[in-house]
Design an enzyme around this catalytic site. Structure first.
Site, PDB file in Angstrom:
ATOM      1  N   CYS A  59     -14.633 141.511   2.291  1.00 14.83           N
ATOM      2  CA  CYS A  59     -14.922 142.577   1.317  1.00 14.83           C
ATOM      3  C   CYS A  59     -14.780 143.933   2.022  1.00 14.83           C
ATOM      4  CB  CYS A  59     -16.332 142.410   0.771  1.00 14.83           C
ATOM      5  SG  CYS A  59     -16.645 140.736   0.184  1.00 14.83           S
ATOM      6  N   CYS A 132     -35.292 137.308  -6.292  1.00 19.56           N
ATOM      7  CA  CYS A 132     -33.840 137.308  -6.484  1.00 19.56           C
ATOM      8  C   CYS A 132     -33.179 136.987  -5.147  1.00 19.56           C
ATOM      9  CB  CYS A 132     -33.389 138.686  -6.980  1.00 19.56           C
ATOM     10  SG  CYS A 132     -31.603 138.819  -7.191  1.00 19.56           S
ATOM     11  N   ARG A 264     -29.265 148.404 -13.315  1.00 15.38           N
ATOM     12  CA  ARG A 264     -29.887 148.823 -12.050  1.00 15.38           C
ATOM     13  C   ARG A 264     -29.081 149.904 -11.365  1.00 15.38           C
ATOM     14  NH1 ARG A 264     -33.826 145.185 -10.895  1.00 15.38           N
ATOM     15  NH2 ARG A 264     -33.616 143.385 -12.248  1.00 15.38           N
TER      16      ARG A 264
HETATM   17 FE1  SF4 Z   1     -18.612 140.232   1.102  1.00 17.02          FE
HETATM   18 FE2  SF4 Z   1     -21.228 139.613   0.708  1.00 17.02          FE
HETATM   19 FE3  SF4 Z   1     -19.965 138.848   2.933  1.00 17.02          FE
HETATM   20 FE4  SF4 Z   1     -20.469 141.433   2.575  1.00 17.02          FE
HETATM   21  S1  SF4 Z   1     -21.985 139.823   2.822  1.00 17.02           S
HETATM   22  S2  SF4 Z   1     -18.539 140.526   3.323  1.00 17.02           S
HETATM   23  S3  SF4 Z   1     -20.254 141.598   0.332  1.00 17.02           S
HETATM   24  S4  SF4 Z   1     -19.503 138.186   0.846  1.00 17.02           S
END
Ligand code: SF4
Ligand code: SAM
Ligand code: DTB
Length: 333
Positions: A59, A132, A264
């Protein structure tokens, strides 16, 4: 008036909402919000990164990916159950009524760490808070075990539109994301799913992401709207900062599309003025992350947030059980 709940919004209709003159958009959003949430109650949710860094996914906004070079060495890599529950207790004492725990995983694996996660969920629920978890993909069995432990919500964001997705993440597909959400729903756990603005997406992409969320039936119970925190060492570190009023527009549009969801106001609040945050509350945001840290980046401090809510004249959900917010005087004289 009873607000109709629709699941058939088109991307064009949503883009039209996003492009309305701001005053008209705010008026519509407020009309919906006043009916759905007449007391303007705002939920305070605290976040904790239980497992930080070393994530295999790529990501491009994230400090915790092994593909990025952000420094998260100041964080404990893997927290144990008791310290996590201590943090949950402190969050409750400070006034939070939801505790969100994050694991930087591509997917949940069975074993000791998953058992610890279940124990954390039971512990948080036992304190009377909503629990959560956000921990990547999961199996049906894991979703059921989390549901049995009492998990309130599972957070798994779409992040952006299906069209823009592969410019942000290449190690998993949009379809993977949607499947995980279905598994969570099937297990009877509520959904927390939203996205980020400021990651190079177009207005059309924003509309398209909201279309996917709004076509879910039922809608996700919780929709986080994040503004990019451009973290050093990520491919998005040099990204142009998002425009605060664009975040207001996203919040307002999400509120119109999903009248009963908790919208949110999530990452990016440190880049917003108090006034822009108040506009977001007015536009229909009914939750904020509360506490000095998000996962690995900063968040406004607790005192500043108490003052913000008091100045905005909105009530925190827990207000009946605590006195500090009720008695807070407005900042201005
Ligand atoms: Fe992606 Fe979540 Fe891993 Fe960050 S923690 S790289 S947002 S999957
Ligand atoms: N690994 C899990 C996953 O990706 O689902 C959970 C943790 S992940 C950090 C949770 C969400 O936080 C991401 O989906 C993204 O929307 C948001 N996020 C992460 N880093 C961010 C950043 N730098 N700025 C804004 N939002 C961010
Ligand atoms: C969400 O949508 N935003 C929160 C929560 N869900 C897990 C996370 C924001 C993370 C911001 C970057 C960081 O602190 O590392």
């Amino acid at each position: 008036m009873t607000i109709p709940t629709r699941h058939d919004w088109t991307t064009e209709e949503i883009q039209t909402l996003l492009e309305l003159p701001l005053m008209d958009l705010l008026w519509q959003a407020q009309t919906v919000h006043r009916e759905a949430n007449p007391g303007y109650r705002v939920q305070l949710a605290s976040l904790l990164s239980v497992k930080t860094g070393g994530c295999e996914e790529d990501c491009s906004y994230c400090s915790q990916s092994i593909h990025n070079s952000s420094d998260v060495s100041g964080f404990e890599a893997q927290m144990r159950v008791e310290p996590v529950l201590e943090r949950a207790r402190a969050a409750k004492e400070a006034g939070a009524d939801r505790f969100c725990m994050g694991w930087a995983w591509r997917e949940i694996r069975d074993g000791k760490q998953f058992e610890a996660m279940l124990e954390m969920v039971r512990g948080v629920k036992g304190m009377g808070m909503e629990a959560c978890v956000t921990a990547g993909m999961l199996t049906d069995d894991q979703a059921e075990r989390l549901a049995d432990a009492g998990l309130t919500a599972y957070n798994h964001n779409l992040d952006t539109s299906p069209e823009h997705y592969d410019k942000i993440i290449s190690t998993r597909t949009y379809e993977d994301r949607l499947e995980t959400l279905q598994r969570v729903r099937k297990a009877g756990v509520t959904l927390c799913s939203g996205g980020i603005i400021g990651i190079g997406e177009t207005l059309r992409d924003r509309a398209s992401m909201l279309q996917v969320l709004a076509s879910m039936n039922p809608h996700p119970e919780s929709v986080p709207v994040n503004g990019l925190v451009a973290v050093e060492g990520t491919p998005l570190e040099g990204q142009q900062p998002f425009e605060p009023l664009e975040l207001v527009r996203m919040v307002a549009t999400a509120r119109i599309l999903m009248p009963h969801a908790r919208v949110r106001l999530s990452a990016g609040r440190e880049q917003l003025s108090r006034e822009a945050q108040i506009l977001c509350l007015q536009a229909g945001a009914d939750s904020i992350f509360y506490g000095d840290l998000l996962l690995t980046t900063g968040n406004p401090d607790v005192e500043a947030d108490r003052q913000l809510l008091a100045d905005a004249g909105v009530q925190a959900n827990w207000q009946n059980n605590a006195s500090s917010l009720v008695n807070q005087a407005p900042a201005s004289t």
